[in-house]
Structure formats: C-alpha cells, structure tokens
Design a protein around this motif. Structure first.
Motif, PDB file in Angstrom:
ATOM      1  N   ASP A  41      -6.402   3.159  -7.253  1.00 25.92           N
ATOM      2  CA  ASP A  41      -6.134   1.815  -6.737  1.00 25.92           C
ATOM      3  C   ASP A  41      -4.894   1.227  -7.405  1.00 25.92           C
ATOM      4  OD1 ASP A  41      -8.385   2.013  -5.216  1.00 25.92           O
ATOM      5  OD2 ASP A  41      -9.643   0.762  -6.504  1.00 25.92           O
ATOM      6  N   THR A  54      -6.335  -2.615  -4.243  1.00 25.80           N
ATOM      7  CA  THR A  54      -6.496  -1.783  -3.056  1.00 25.80           C
ATOM      8  C   THR A  54      -5.827  -0.437  -3.268  1.00 25.80           C
ATOM      9  OG1 THR A  54      -6.097  -1.686  -0.663  1.00 25.80           O
ATOM     10  CG2 THR A  54      -4.390  -2.691  -2.000  1.00 25.80           C
ATOM     11  N   LYS A 157     -11.898   4.289   0.159  1.00 21.26           N
ATOM     12  CA  LYS A 157     -11.440   2.903   0.177  1.00 21.26           C
ATOM     13  C   LYS A 157     -12.582   1.997  -0.265  1.00 21.26           C
ATOM     14  CE  LYS A 157      -7.921   3.679   3.699  1.00 21.26           C
ATOM     15  NZ  LYS A 157      -7.334   3.245   4.984  1.00 21.26           N
ATOM     16  N   GLU A 374     -11.182  -6.225   0.639  1.00 19.53           N
ATOM     17  CA  GLU A 374     -10.974  -4.784   0.740  1.00 19.53           C
ATOM     18  C   GLU A 374     -11.845  -4.162   1.833  1.00 19.53           C
ATOM     19  OE1 GLU A 374      -9.103  -1.144  -0.668  1.00 19.53           O
ATOM     20  OE2 GLU A 374      -8.641  -3.243  -0.308  1.00 19.53           O
ATOM     21  N   ARG A 377     -10.248  -4.947   5.194  1.00 18.86           N
ATOM     22  CA  ARG A 377      -9.118  -4.059   5.467  1.00 18.86           C
ATOM     23  C   ARG A 377      -9.612  -2.674   5.879  1.00 18.86           C
ATOM     24  NH1 ARG A 377      -6.541  -6.952   1.144  1.00 18.86           N
ATOM     25  NH2 ARG A 377      -7.539  -5.634  -0.409  1.00 18.86           N
ATOM     26  N   THR A 378     -10.637  -2.192   5.174  1.00 21.04           N
ATOM     27  CA  THR A 378     -11.162  -0.857   5.469  1.00 21.04           C
ATOM     28  C   THR A 378     -11.765  -0.803   6.864  1.00 21.04           C
ATOM     29  OG1 THR A 378     -11.631  -0.495   3.118  1.00 21.04           O
ATOM     30  CG2 THR A 378     -12.770   0.913   4.684  1.00 21.04           C
TER      31      THR A 378
END
Length: 512
Positions: A41, A54, A157, A374, A377-378
């Motif tokens: 990350d 991230t 992720k 996060e 986003r994933t």
C-alpha cells in the motif's frame, strides 16, 4: 533577437528527451510495488492532512501532486483506462516505464526516436494478436469465470473483513440486474457508500437510492405502485422577469394578491394530483404552502434532487418537465415501490422496480471512513471489470501468463520486422517480462528465478504466478485467476501511446 519572453524556459534535444523519460520512469516506479494480490500500500498525505491509504494504481496517480507535463500525460491516460475498465492502470504504468527505459538506451546509441516509435507501433499490433490467442474458449467461459475475473481484480485491495468472493458475488448480481438483451450498462449501476456497519453488510438495491428527505412531515413514507413526476424547476411563486413594484393601498387589494399567490402555490399540487402523481421529485425548491397542499393530497415530494433527477427519471421512465402544470398523462413514470428509509441522521429514498431502464445500486458499508473509501474504490473497480467481462465474454489467464506469452511472441516476431525497428520490438519483450517480475517481487519471490520457471512452464502448457497462501507456478485457469481481455489490450495500448508521445517530444518550452 528575442523571440520568447525572458521569463520563458526552453529545454531542447537530448536534454528534453532525458527529462521526459525520467519523469515517466519515476511514475512507473511509484506504483510498481503495488502490483498483484500481495502488492504493498501507499500512504498519500495532502497539504491539509487528509490521508489516503491504497494500493490502487489509478488512485495513487490521481492523488499525487504531479507537475511535470510528461508525467501528467501518463496520469491522464491512466485516468482514462480507469474510467473505462477499472483495472490495469498499474500494469500500463509499469509497461510505460520499461518501454521508456529501453528507448533511452537506444537514444544513447543514436537511434532515431521515429524508428523506436514505429517499432513500438509494431509491438502494439503483435501484442494484441498474442492477447487474442490467450482468450479462453467459449466452453471455458461461464458464470464461474466471470466471478473469478472479478475476484482476481479485487484480491489484494482493501476489502476489510468481508471475503472477496462475497463482494464479487454482490457485484455480479448488480451487473445481471441491469442486463438489457445480454449487455450491461455501467452507467446504470450506482455505488452508495455508508459508514456504520462492516463491509459484509454490502448489498444490492434493485433500483435507485436518492439522498433526500420529504419536504413535509405527514407525507407517506412508502408508496407502492407509485406514479412518479420529475420536475426540473421550482414549485414556488414565480419571480417576474423584470423588476416590478406593485402598489397595494387597500385590504381588498392585499387579499386579492394573497389569494392569487395561494392559487398558484396550491395549483401546483392540484396539477400533480390531477395527473395522478403519487411521488414528485423536484430539482429546485418547493414552497411551504405547496408542500402543505401536496401533503394534504397524499403526495410524497422531495426537493433539491438535482444530482439524482436524471437517475430517477431513467429508472422510472419519467420525462423531466419544467413545471407541475406540464406533467401530462404521458410524462409521469412509475415504480413498484418508493420508500423513505433512515440512513444515520439523514434519510434516503429507495426507488424499486421502475418502469424505465433497469437500474441497480450497490450499497457499500464500512466501519470507518478510511476503510469505506478503499472498499468503495475496490467495488467500483470490480463493477468496471465485471461489466467488461460480462459484455465481451472474453477473459484471459492471469498471474502474468499473458505478459509472458506476449514477450515470447515479440521475440519470435522480431526477426520478421524490417530494419532497426526490430531492436525496439526485441526490447519490448523485456518490458513485458517486467510485469511477472513485479508480481514475483511483491509476493516475496526471486523475480529472475520465477520468470525463468514461468517461461519454461509456458512452453509446455499454460502457466502463471498463482498466489493462494503459497506462491506457485501453475495453470491460472485451474486456480481461478482470470482477467478481462479488454483490460490487457487497453494496458498495452495505453503504455505504447504514452511512450510514443513522450519519445516524439524534443522541445519543451515553458513560460510563467
């Protein structure tokens, strides 16, 4: 004679090429270690102290404060790929850096940039053919392959405590709900992020969620078989187009003016009721008197929904009209149910089973803001990958197998390329080898030994780097490690596009 302003700066020739290549390589190095399910990350801290953690390549590039114009070109292309396919940006960045490194050595040997560029164009064509040859046959592609492709894109992720397969299943459910004759529309899937629960509570809503509260207490909180109006305007007293003053000197004149305003405001509610509307979404404001009249007629109404109006109209089949008096029989839409639900201290409106286009909303949950960002986003990346694989029905083995195959094809094809362009094609093969090397390094394996083993295994069959507890060289298909072919094609296209654009620049002029 001065042509440029004295404050201008100019870098030309070899110096300009070196500076641009160095900028592109620096961007590639910034994201290289994030590649793969074991990627590291990055912590990005803004000037105001905001923190983003991230390993998503596109997010890292977009959050970085990049000033160099050549580096910004790579970021722009990565943003385009992320928006279109949701994956492959880190691979594209690594390939770009490697292509630029190879070109730098050729430039030191006085090979003309145009020759290198033409060689890289050949690379793009050869690589595309090699990727096509890696696509699984129709009898190998199915529902399980789609699930595996989405899981592969999301593994490694930030998905919190929830299993990747559960999130992937939720995403595929959303994609299938917006299927229209075998094709899913990415724009028909929305993502809503809410804190307060774990990621395992992520769910799919068949329809649209809008952030809005009823304009008045006493309105119904749920309407089944709703007739829906979407009004692009205000339900208030209209202001005159020019400055106007009215002189009122008697009580009768005042009463007349008040009655006229009352008639206008109540008339909005009456028009909607006459059109059979049960629920009204208004992009502007609703006057208090109009809201009261709507409530008395049992109409559920929401104001300031400008950001959600288009989605509501699409889901319900309603036409957006400028005023309540223009809601005619053919303009309203419909929904199986519209309900107001609590969402923390606020409310959301759930619009289900509309008569318009199929719509779905993935409600992403997370226990903290950082975790939620996060996961969101994933999930967005997973949806993009799922749509690409679902619509094209083309997936390829993952784990670096495609890059090894492309590199081998480039070595074989280089002999058939005329002139010095052959050198660029041969060097590009080494650039593609950098991807499995980066995967191995992220997994804690020796990159050279792993690459040698991968090459040998692919000569005998189909092999990639499979990371499932242990790190092994095995058939990615048997272990469910798959990628959409479109992502691989776009990564190659992006890398070649950026590398060739940078190599064709021999003069940089900047001015304040």
């Amino acid at each position: 004679m001065f042509i440029l302003d004295e404050d201008s700066e100019r870098t030309a020739g070899r110096d300009a090429q070196q500076a641009n290549i160095a900028a592109g390589k620096a961007i590639a190095e910034a994201v290289r270690t994030t590649l793969g399910p074991q990627g590291m990350d990055k912590m990005l801290v803004s000037d105001s102290g905001d923190v983003v953690i991230t390993n998503d390549g596109a997010t890292i590039l977009s959050e970085m404060d990049i000033e160099h114009p050549a580096a910004q070109m790579l970021v722009d292309v990565a943003d385009e790929q992320e928006a279109a396919l949701g994956d492959g940006t880190t691979t594209a960045a690594i390939l770009t850096g490697e292509l630029l490194s190879a070109a730098e050595e050729f430039l030191d040997q006085d090979l003309h940039p145009r020759t290198i560029v033409e060689g890289y164009w050949e690379v793009e064509r050869i690589a595309a053919d090699a990727i096509d040859d890696c696509i699984l046959d129709d009898d190998e592609f199915g529902e399980e392959s789609l699930q595996q492709a989405v899981e592969s894109a999301m593994t490694g992720k930030g998905t919190g405590s929830v299993a990747v397969d559960a999130l992937a299943g939720t995403i595929i459910e959303a994609v299938e709900r917006v299927d229209d004759d075998g094709t899913a529309d990415r724009d028909a899937i929305a993502v809503e992020a809410r804190t307060g629960r774990s990621a395992s509570a992520t769910e799919v809503v068949d329809g649209v969620l809008a952030d809005a509260d009823p304009v008045r207490d006493g309105m119904p909180e749920r309407v089944d078989d709703a007739t829906v109006a979407v009004i692009d305007g205000d339900l208030e007293q209209r202001e005159p187009g020019v400055d106007t003053e009215y002189a009122i000197s008697t009580d009768e004149q005042l009463s007349t003016a008040v009655a006229a305003e009352e008639e206008t405001l109540v008339g909005y509610a009456e028009s909607l009721a006459t059109a059979g509307v049960d629920v009204a979404f208004v992009t502007g404001d609703i006057a208090d008197r109009t809201a009261s009249a709507l409530a008395s007629r049992g109409i559920l109404a929401f104001e300031d929904v400008d950001g959600d109006a288009a989605a509501v109209a699409a889901a319900t089949g309603a036409s957006q009209v400028p005023g309540a008096d223009e809601v005619e029989a053919g303009d309203p839409g419909s929904a199986g149910a519209i309900a107001v639900e609590a969402a923390g201290d606020d409310s959301v409106v759930r619009i289900e089973a509309g008569a318009g286009e199929p719509r779905a909303t993935v409600v992403v949950r997370g226990s903290t803001e950082h975790a939620l960002d996060e996961i969101e986003r994933t999930v967005n990346d997973g949806i993009d990958v799922a749509v690409a694989a679902y619509n094209r029905r083309e997936v390829v083995p993952g784990g670096g197998m495609v890059e090894v195959a492309v590199a081998e094809r480039l070595r074989e094809a280089a002999a058939g390329v005329e002139g010095r362009r052959q050198l660029a094609v041969e060097a590009a093969a080494e650039a593609f080898d950098a991807v499995p090397r980066a995967l191995a390094r992220s997994a804690g394996e020796d990159p050279i030994d792993t690459l040698v083993e991968l090459r040998a295994a692919n000569r005998e069959g189909r092999a990639g780097l499979v990371i499932d507890g242990d790190v092994t060289v095995a058939d990615p298909v048997e272990h469910g490690v798959l990628d959409p072919a479109a992502v691989k094609r776009e990564s190659v296209r992006s890398a070649v596009e950026v590398a060739t654009m940078i190599l064709r620049i021999d003069d940089v002029i900047s001015a304040d």
